[in-house]
Design an enzyme around this catalytic site. Sequence first.
Site, short mmCIF file in Angstrom:
data_model
loop_
_atom_site.label_atom_id
_atom_site.label_comp_id
_atom_site.label_asym_id
_atom_site.label_seq_id
_atom_site.Cartn_x
_atom_site.Cartn_y
_atom_site.Cartn_z
N SER A 13 0.81 -1.19 -0.01
CA SER A 13 -0.13 -0.05 -0.02
C SER A 13 0.86 1.26 -0.08
O SER A 13 0.41 2.24 -0.81
CB SER A 13 -1.01 0.11 1.11
OG SER A 13 -0.28 -0.17 2.30
N LEU A 37 -2.75 4.52 -0.15
CA LEU A 37 -4.13 4.18 -0.46
C LEU A 37 -4.27 2.59 -0.20
O LEU A 37 -4.37 1.53 -1.02
CB LEU A 37 -4.66 4.30 -1.79
CG LEU A 37 -5.94 4.71 -1.91
CD1 LEU A 37 -6.73 5.88 -1.25
CD2 LEU A 37 -6.05 4.87 -3.70
N HIS A 38 -4.63 2.36 1.21
CA HIS A 38 -4.28 1.05 1.62
C HIS A 38 -5.53 0.09 1.21
O HIS A 38 -5.20 -1.12 0.52
CB HIS A 38 -4.42 0.92 3.19
CG HIS A 38 -3.34 1.99 3.83
ND1 HIS A 38 -1.79 1.49 3.73
CD2 HIS A 38 -3.26 2.90 4.59
CE1 HIS A 38 -1.10 2.58 4.43
NE2 HIS A 38 -2.14 3.41 4.93
N ASP A 39 -6.74 0.40 1.77
CA ASP A 39 -7.70 -0.58 1.67
C ASP A 39 -8.20 -1.03 0.07
O ASP A 39 -8.72 -2.09 -0.33
CB ASP A 39 -8.81 -0.17 2.30
CG ASP A 39 -8.53 -0.39 4.00
OD1 ASP A 39 -7.86 -0.97 4.28
OD2 ASP A 39 -9.46 0.60 4.65
#
Length: 312
Positions: free
Chosen positions: A194, A240-242
């Site tokens: 991420s 922008l992890h998820d």
Amino acid sequence: MRRIIIDTDPGIDDAVAILLALASPEELDVLGLIAVAGNLPLESTERNARRVCELAGRPDIPVYAGCARPMLVPLGTAERIHGETSRDQLLLPEPSMALQTQHGVDFLIGTLRAAEADTITVCALGPLTNIAVALIKAPEIAGKINELVVMGGACFELGNVTPAAEFNIHTDPHAAAVVFASGVPLTMIPLDVSHQVLTTPPRLAALRALGNRCGRAVAALLAEFEARRVDRFAERGRALHDPCVVAYLLRPQLFDGREVNVEIETASPLTSGMTVADWWGVTGRKPNVRLMNRVDAEGLYVLLAERLARLP
Ligand SMILES: [Ca+2]
């Protein structure tokens, strides 16, 4: 077509991940969203989950509230970073769709029990509390999960909330230990991935230029997210992890990784929540995780813009 359940603690990057899933009805059949306490307390995450469904024009998606706190440790939320999702009434108005009355863990168990073996994909975008409690309450559901894709942990990047641990795993390390030991086919999207997916100004501009309600909302949320960036983690933008989890379901070829053993530290006060990844295979422990370490970030943002353009 994959049938998916999204377990989530929205959260700005969760909101983008949910929108990406709802914008992809040809590939993903979203059976429901389950809120968990994490970035924010449960009463905020379940409300935000409903807000995001309404933003996408999908008030038909059932939203459930799951567990309000981690299994053993107190809840430590990240409201400093994510509070704007509950404050910004203009972008995300109060939801009018109802919260489902069934508990999220029971929805997860019931849906998996009713499914054929190996048919449901579970996306875990927050602490793993709901999924661990479901696996403890009904261990037979493990065989119904085709793939569990977890945003959490870190390998070479180490931690973002302590020197050793990533936020989702650190928030409920005991739940993570249950899930990682469950035998469920598990794909892990760690910080190593991420942190390659950054909100650069041209990428935000491309989302803003979509011109639709959801594109504008995402650009505004990410601009706010970016404004709260902590320089120590990235110089050029916020991670922008998820959305990586949903992008992985849509375009697995954008990602690369290897099968390794990952164990969760739960005992040490110094390293609690650390995902101890045996990247070099030095322990002889059996691989239990497909650990991703590379992503085509440009390809991911192209996918995100293309899909968000399909929403209202
Ligand atoms: Ca999240």
